[in-house]
Write a protein that holds these residues in place. Structure first.
Motif, mmCIF file in Angstrom:
data_model
loop_
_atom_site.group_PDB
_atom_site.id
_atom_site.type_symbol
_atom_site.label_atom_id
_atom_site.label_comp_id
_atom_site.label_asym_id
_atom_site.label_seq_id
_atom_site.Cartn_x
_atom_site.Cartn_y
_atom_site.Cartn_z
ATOM 1 N N LEU A 143 -5.871 -6.133 4.282
ATOM 2 C CA LEU A 143 -4.983 -4.979 4.473
ATOM 3 C C LEU A 143 -5.516 -3.787 3.683
ATOM 4 O O LEU A 143 -5.806 -3.909 2.497
ATOM 5 N N TRP A 144 -5.626 -2.652 4.354
ATOM 6 C CA TRP A 144 -6.086 -1.435 3.697
ATOM 7 C C TRP A 144 -5.138 -0.302 4.021
ATOM 8 O O TRP A 144 -4.671 -0.186 5.148
ATOM 9 N N ARG A 145 -4.892 0.527 3.047
ATOM 10 C CA ARG A 145 -4.150 1.748 3.292
ATOM 11 C C ARG A 145 -5.164 2.855 3.549
ATOM 12 O O ARG A 145 -6.182 2.939 2.843
ATOM 13 N N ALA A 153 -7.096 2.544 -0.344
ATOM 14 C CA ALA A 153 -6.887 1.483 -1.338
ATOM 15 C C ALA A 153 -6.618 0.157 -0.651
ATOM 16 O O ALA A 153 -5.990 0.129 0.400
ATOM 17 N N PRO A 154 -7.130 -0.955 -1.236
ATOM 18 C CA PRO A 154 -6.805 -2.273 -0.692
ATOM 19 C C PRO A 154 -5.347 -2.606 -0.988
ATOM 20 O O PRO A 154 -4.791 -2.148 -1.984
ATOM 21 N N GLN A 155 -4.745 -3.384 -0.125
ATOM 22 C CA GLN A 155 -3.354 -3.790 -0.333
ATOM 23 C C GLN A 155 -3.316 -5.307 -0.456
ATOM 24 O O GLN A 155 -3.933 -6.007 0.353
ATOM 25 N N PRO A 156 -2.623 -5.820 -1.434
ATOM 26 C CA PRO A 156 -2.527 -7.282 -1.540
ATOM 27 C C PRO A 156 -1.771 -7.830 -0.335
ATOM 28 O O PRO A 156 -0.794 -7.237 0.112
ATOM 29 N N ARG A 157 -2.269 -8.958 0.226
ATOM 30 C CA ARG A 157 -1.589 -9.523 1.392
ATOM 31 C C ARG A 157 -0.855 -10.805 1.041
ATOM 32 O O ARG A 157 -0.216 -11.409 1.899
ATOM 33 N N LEU A 160 2.864 -11.930 2.154
ATOM 34 C CA LEU A 160 3.341 -11.024 3.201
ATOM 35 C C LEU A 160 3.408 -11.775 4.533
ATOM 36 O O LEU A 160 2.507 -12.539 4.870
#
Ligand code: MG
Length: 391
Positions: A143-145, A153-157, A160
């Motif tokens: 997941l990336w924003r 920024a990378p997003q923790p998955r 989720l």
């Protein structure tokens, strides 16, 4: 171990006007294979032996559509009319079910026709008097924003989940929570949580997707064919035949390949007699008429047109109907020009347009021994066979 079946009432929300999936009708009434989406969804829920009642909430304008769309099932209650918002519609459905006072209710999207008995059972079995449950899939992709097209920024998955339906609830608490709810809420899980209910996540199913876009209909058609299995594989063959007469000119177009000649072919489009025969063979296999019906020669729009647009339309229909084109065989009948030197280029062009490998395309030629109109070099004839297999 004997499978357990938990009892529940089903509430299907079909009041939306969603037309993003194309086709004019609200998507829940569009045809998928032989039946409207809503009919498949009702059958999917009814397939669970614990399903005791099915309440569908519809849009007030859809009463007639609904009546002609639903299967015969004694568990199906008369439809109730939805309200302005999804929340209003769910509440109307719950109020209609209140008379029966079921222990559990499963609220399901009308546009998820591929829900399985296993997913339904996982949800129903996870319910308790103070606990709701819904199916979901863990997120496995990174997941990336992104901001203005650039990754920020990378997003923790971790932890989720992608939510699906049916979402299941103990009936009395969810009815009370809906009656008390106000304002904007994303879904019934949010309402349950605001009423203090715990909500469990159970494993969903990749095929339990929501039909939203036109491409989802293609995927749904393919899935439907797959579920039938190889024993019911649908193989279809169509044939096409076409003739165009010679006129003054310096070349002909056959299977999309320009060939120098002492004459041209006469026709409303580019007069590619071979491509027309192939296109008609495909329309024939689909039982969807012929080129003339899809592209009336009375319309000036197609004058001089590259015949690839006709073939591409037929190919588009093949995909939309859930078929795959597996083979094309075309025979061109003429004394001249010589076809042999161009046959490989013709195969390559047809394969490219059809999106299949050249090994599945045959182009060959014959003369008619100087007999008849092709023998007298008054024109060229072509015939073709196309084979489609359910995807
Ligand atoms: Mg023609």
């Amino acid at each position: 171990m004997k499978p357990q079946h938990t009892e529940f009432s089903a509430l299907i929300v079909a009041a939306g006007r969603g037309s993003r999936a194309g086709g004019g009708l609200p998507k829940q009434y569009r045809r998928l294979g032989s039946e409207p989406v809503l009919a498949w969804t009702i059958r999917a829920l009814a397939a669970h032996p614990g399903c005791t009642a099915i309440q569908v909430v519809i849009h007030p304008e859809d009463a007639e559509l609904y009546a002609t769309s639903v299967p015969d099932d004694t568990r199906l209650l008369p439809p109730v009319m939805g309200g302005e918002t999804r929340r209003d519609s769910v509440l109307a459905g719950l109020e209609a079910l209140a008379e029966q006072a079921p222990e559990r209710v499963l609220i399901h999207d009308a546009a998820r026709p591929f829900v399985t008995v296993e997913v339904i059972e996982r949800v129903a079995a996870a319910l308790a008097p103070d606990r709701a449950a819904f199916p979901a899939l863990p997120i496995v992709d990174a997941l990336w924003r992104a901001e203005e097209g650039l990754v920020a920024a990378p997003q923790p998955r971790e932890n989720l989940w992608r939510a699906q339906t049916p979402q299941g609830f103990p009936f009395a608490p969810i009815l009370a929570a809906h009656r008390a709810a106000s304002g904007d809420v994303p879904d019934d899980v949010a309402i349950a949580r605001s009423a203090g209910m715990a909500v469990a996540v159970v494993m969903g199913d990749g095929n339990n997707f929501k039909i939203t876009l036109p491409s989802d209909f293609d995927r749904a058609e393919r899935l439907l064919q797959q579920e039938k299995g190889p024993s019911q594989m649908d193989v279809r063959t169509g044939n096409g035949y076409d003739v165009h007469r010679f006129a003054p000119g310096d070349g002909v177009v056959l299977c999309g390949v320009k060939i120098p000649h002492t004459a041209a072919l006469k026709g409303h489009s580019d007069a590619d007699v071979a491509m027309h025969a192939i296109t008609d063979a495909i329309f024939g296999a689909l039982a969807e008429g012929d080129i003339g019906q899809w592209f009336p020669p009375s319309e000036p729009e197609w004058k001089g047109a590259d015949s690839s647009i006709f073939l591409l339309k037929a190919i588009e229909r093949v995909a939309a109907r859930g078929f795959t084109l597996t083979h094309v065989d075309c025979t061109i009948i003429c004394e001249r020009p010589k076809i042999g030197p161009h046959a490989q280029a013709m195969r390559a062009r047809i394969a490219e347009l059809c999106g299949i490998e050249a090994g599945r395309v045959s182009v060959k030629a014959t003369t008619s021994e100087r007999l008849g109109f092709t023998g007298r070099e008054e024109g060229i004839a072509a015939q073709a066979t196309a084979t489609l297999v359910s995807a």
